[in-house]
Every structure is written in structure tokens, then in C-alpha cells.
Motif scaffolding. Structure first.
Motif, PDB file in Angstrom:
ATOM      1  N   LYS A 149      27.803  41.131  37.664  1.00 18.99           N
ATOM      2  CA  LYS A 149      27.133  41.857  38.738  1.00 18.99           C
ATOM      3  C   LYS A 149      25.633  42.065  38.556  1.00 18.99           C
ATOM      4  CE  LYS A 149      30.969  44.310  40.825  1.00 18.99           C
ATOM      5  NZ  LYS A 149      31.377  45.581  41.472  1.00 18.99           N
ATOM      6  N   ALA A 150      25.100  41.779  37.376  1.00 24.01           N
ATOM      7  CA  ALA A 150      23.680  42.058  37.151  1.00 24.01           C
ATOM      8  C   ALA A 150      22.896  40.873  36.611  1.00 24.01           C
ATOM      9  CB  ALA A 150      23.534  43.243  36.186  1.00 24.01           C
TER      10      ALA A 150
ATOM     11  N   ILE B 162      42.945  34.776  35.110  1.00 22.83           N
ATOM     12  CA  ILE B 162      41.838  35.617  34.652  1.00 22.83           C
ATOM     13  C   ILE B 162      42.296  37.064  34.699  1.00 22.83           C
ATOM     14  CG2 ILE B 162      39.470  36.380  35.075  1.00 22.83           C
ATOM     15  CD1 ILE B 162      39.529  33.465  34.385  1.00 22.83           C
ATOM     16  N   MET B 163      42.159  37.778  33.584  1.00 24.09           N
ATOM     17  CA  MET B 163      42.474  39.197  33.546  1.00 24.09           C
ATOM     18  C   MET B 163      41.192  39.947  33.196  1.00 24.09           C
ATOM     19  SD  MET B 163      46.256  39.156  31.769  1.00 24.09           S
ATOM     20  CE  MET B 163      46.910  40.428  32.865  1.00 24.09           C
ATOM     21  N   GLY B 164      40.797  40.894  34.063  1.00 27.70           N
ATOM     22  CA  GLY B 164      39.539  41.595  33.849  1.00 27.70           C
ATOM     23  C   GLY B 164      39.514  42.930  34.545  1.00 27.70           C
ATOM     24  N   THR B 165      38.361  43.567  34.528  1.00 33.94           N
ATOM     25  CA  THR B 165      38.180  44.825  35.252  1.00 33.94           C
ATOM     26  C   THR B 165      38.122  44.551  36.753  1.00 33.94           C
ATOM     27  OG1 THR B 165      35.754  44.719  35.245  1.00 33.94           O
ATOM     28  CG2 THR B 165      36.840  45.721  33.316  1.00 33.94           C
ATOM     29  N   ARG B 166      38.218  45.597  37.535  1.00 30.66           N
ATOM     30  CA  ARG B 166      38.097  45.431  38.989  1.00 30.66           C
ATOM     31  C   ARG B 166      36.749  44.826  39.347  1.00 30.66           C
ATOM     32  NH1 ARG B 166      40.378  50.896  39.780  1.00 30.66           N
ATOM     33  NH2 ARG B 166      42.548  50.729  40.459  1.00 30.66           N
ATOM     34  N   GLY B 167      35.692  45.292  38.674  1.00 32.48           N
ATOM     35  CA  GLY B 167      34.353  44.797  38.980  1.00 32.48           C
ATOM     36  C   GLY B 167      34.233  43.302  38.735  1.00 32.48           C
TER      37      GLY B 167
ATOM     38  N   ASN C 272      36.647  41.430  41.349  1.00 36.76           N
ATOM     39  CA  ASN C 272      36.148  41.492  42.728  1.00 36.76           C
ATOM     40  C   ASN C 272      34.868  40.696  42.927  1.00 36.76           C
ATOM     41  OD1 ASN C 272      38.300  43.117  43.410  1.00 36.76           O
ATOM     42  ND2 ASN C 272      37.141  45.030  43.281  1.00 36.76           N
ATOM     43  N   SER C 273      34.103  40.508  41.862  1.00 36.88           N
ATOM     44  CA  SER C 273      32.860  39.736  41.986  1.00 36.88           C
ATOM     45  C   SER C 273      33.122  38.255  42.236  1.00 36.88           C
ATOM     46  CB  SER C 273      32.028  39.882  40.707  1.00 36.88           C
ATOM     47  OG  SER C 273      32.586  39.117  39.646  1.00 36.88           O
ATOM     48  N   GLN C 274      34.319  37.780  41.904  1.00 33.60           N
ATOM     49  CA  GLN C 274      34.683  36.364  42.034  1.00 33.60           C
ATOM     50  C   GLN C 274      33.829  35.451  41.144  1.00 33.60           C
ATOM     51  OE1 GLN C 274      37.335  35.305  44.314  1.00 33.60           O
ATOM     52  NE2 GLN C 274      37.655  37.501  44.181  1.00 33.60           N
TER      53      GLN C 274
ATOM     54  N   ILE D  18      33.719  28.599  37.404  1.00 34.92           N
ATOM     55  CA  ILE D  18      34.663  27.556  36.991  1.00 34.92           C
ATOM     56  C   ILE D  18      34.702  26.438  38.021  1.00 34.92           C
ATOM     57  CG2 ILE D  18      37.122  27.065  36.614  1.00 34.92           C
ATOM     58  CD1 ILE D  18      37.293  29.882  35.323  1.00 34.92           C
ATOM     59  N   ASN D  19      34.639  26.794  39.286  1.00 37.41           N
ATOM     60  CA  ASN D  19      34.664  25.784  40.346  1.00 37.41           C
ATOM     61  C   ASN D  19      33.457  24.857  40.294  1.00 37.41           C
ATOM     62  OD1 ASN D  19      33.981  25.193  43.605  1.00 37.41           O
ATOM     63  ND2 ASN D  19      36.096  24.881  42.960  1.00 37.41           N
ATOM     64  N   LYS D  20      32.317  25.373  39.820  1.00 32.14           N
ATOM     65  CA  LYS D  20      31.126  24.526  39.690  1.00 32.14           C
ATOM     66  C   LYS D  20      31.360  23.400  38.693  1.00 32.14           C
ATOM     67  CE  LYS D  20      27.712  28.185  40.556  1.00 32.14           C
ATOM     68  NZ  LYS D  20      26.638  28.992  39.914  1.00 32.14           N
TER      69      LYS D  20
END
Length: 272
Positions: free
Chosen positions: A80-81, A121-126, A129-131, A137-139
């Protein structure tokens, strides 16, 4: 003359210490400063603007400490940053400094851990949700399908040292089952939060044996080693006394008590 700039390692709390441990093991010769923003942790459920603000403040604090290179050892901050800091703040104010994250290095090598081309993928909501992982990975590997599962209870359990108790099993099983219900062909699960390696022993009992469970420490450490080889203009500025300093925005005594669980050895911190 050898310069003395340390490598900055930033995390919203304790989790980045698992990445720092791998980096220090791989590259022990460098000086490091670790900063945990424990007073404002966890970052996972904050809005983009708040995470960016907090992360930039901590990066600039590390710059003030002499860091030429800062690693965001935090998936939420990386998601996010990082891009805004790299594209807006560094060119405008710190053109000679560099900030790297943990998402891209992982995305670059994820293909070597899956045969079915279906990963979880297992992670925080942030982070989820950021995708960010899906996009990165798609790149590199557009043929890989990514399934995601947020695990909002895992970080609180770990930071309260409850993660190995039987009471944590419900939330561990719940999130793992939700992920696996999305596809029978997942053969690789990335723990996209630097806290989650502390759950590895339990996760290995939940997931089938054929699933690769990836933690990020060694991946990020290997990527950093390659980066320094490719960028001698950065590497030459780094101090090489093997010195490690630890700082927290919270209470140092509390930080020291919990941090040893993540770093694997006792340490002493200072307040930033």
C-alpha cells in the motif's frame, strides 16, 4: 574509505524480524537498523492513506539515521505504500536513496514452486484487498492462477504469544480450509505476512504434504544479495561492521520481550 551507511529494515511491528533474520544470516557483514512501528501496529486493517503516511514517516526516520537503502519487510506497507514512495517521494526529495519491498522478489520466483500453476496467498486484509500479489505475479507469470485468503486473527494471536496454544487451532484450520475450498489444484501456499512463519509447524499439519508452504525471508535475502551485486553505487556506501541496532515506536521492554521470538535470539532495542 569505507562508508558506514546501515541498511534499514522496516516493519509495522515484529514480523519483519523474520525477514531480517534471513537477511542477516545471508549478508552478515553489513550494518543494519531495524525499526518496528509497534505503537501503531497492526497496519493490516488501516486505509491506504494511513499506511502510506505511517510508512513514509518511518522511512524518513531511517533516512535520518543514515540509511541509503531501506527494505520494507512488511507486506502491508509494501502493498500500500511502496509504489507511491518510489515514484513520488524518492525522486522529489531523496533521489540517491532506495526503498525496496518484499512483494516483487517473491513474485519473481513463485513459478519455481508450483507445478499446477495454482497458488494460494495468505495475508492480512490490507495485503489481500490491495490485490498486489495477484497483479505482480500476473506480470511475470500470466499462466498462474492466484487464490487469496485473509487471516485477520493470526497476527493478534502471534503478537500475544498465543499462536502455539490449542486455542489458536480453530482460526488456523478455518483460514486454511477457506483457501483450499477455492481450488483442489493449489500446490503452493505463500505466507504473505512476515508474522506467519511462526505458524509453520502447525500449518504443515493442516495442509497436505504435496503443498509447498513458502516463507519470504530467504527469498528476500537472496533478492537483496543480487540487488547489491547489480548496484555497486549503493553497496559501496554501506557500512560493513556487522552491527545491528533495533528501534521501536512502542515500549522497548515490551518489544524486547516479544522480538526474540521472531528474531531467534535475545536483543535490546531503543525507542525511536
Amino acid at each position: 574509505m569505507q562508508n558506514s551507511s546501515p541498511i534499514g529494515i522496516f516493519d509495522s511491528g515484529y514480523g519483519g524480524l523474520t525477514v531480517f533474520r534471513s537477511i542477516a544470516d545471508r549478508l552478515p557483514q553489513y550494518n543494519y537498523i531495524y525499526l518496528g512501528d509497534n505503537a501503531r501496529s497492526p497496519y493490516g486493517d488501516h486505509a491506504f492513506d494511513i499506511i502510506y503516511k505511517y510508512t513514509l514517516e518511518c522511512v524518513e526516520w531511517l533516512f535520518d539515521k543514515g540509511c541509503q537503502l531501506v527494505i520494507l519487510a512488511c507486506n502491508t506497507a509494501s502493498a500500500k505504500a511502496l509504489r507511491t514512495i518510489q515514484q513520488r517521494d524518492l525522486p522529489a526529495k531523496y533521489p540517491e536513496r532506495r526503498v525496496l519491498g518484499v512483494i516483487r522478489p517473491t513474485a519473481e520466483v513463485i513459478d519455481s514452486y508450483t507445478l499446477t500453476k495454482q497458488i494460494g496467498i495468505m495475508g492480512t486484509r490490507g495485503t489481500v484487498n490491495s490485490q498486489s500479489y495477484l497483479l505482480e505475479i500476473n506480470k511475470f507469470f500470466p499462466d498462474i492462477t492466484v487464490y487469496q485468503q485473509s487471516c485477520p486473527m493470526w497476527v493478534p494471536l502471534i503478537e500475544n504469544n498465543e499462536h502455539l496454544q490449542t486455542g489458536a487451532d480453530f482460526f488456523i484450520n478455518e483460514y486454511c480450509n477457506r483457501l483450499m475450498e477455492q481450488s483442489d489444484d493449489i500446490d503452493c501456499v505463500l505466507l504473505a505476512c512476515t508474522h506467519y512463519p511462526l505458524l509453520l509447524s502447525k500449518l504443515k499439519k493442516v495442509f497436505p504434504d504435496y503443498i509447498n508452504i513458502l516463507t519470504q525471508g530467504e527469498i528476500v535475502a537472496s533478492s537483496l544479495a543480487g540487488y547489491l551485486e547489480r548496484h555497486p553505487e549503493i553497496e559501496q556506501k554501506l557500512g560493513k561492521n556487522g552491527h545491528k541496532s533495533f528501534y521501536t515506536s512502542g515500549d522497548p521492554l515490551t518489544f524486547d520481550e516479544h522480538a526474540s521470538i521472531f528474531f531467534g535470539e535475545a536483543l535490546r532495542s531503543e525507542q525511536m
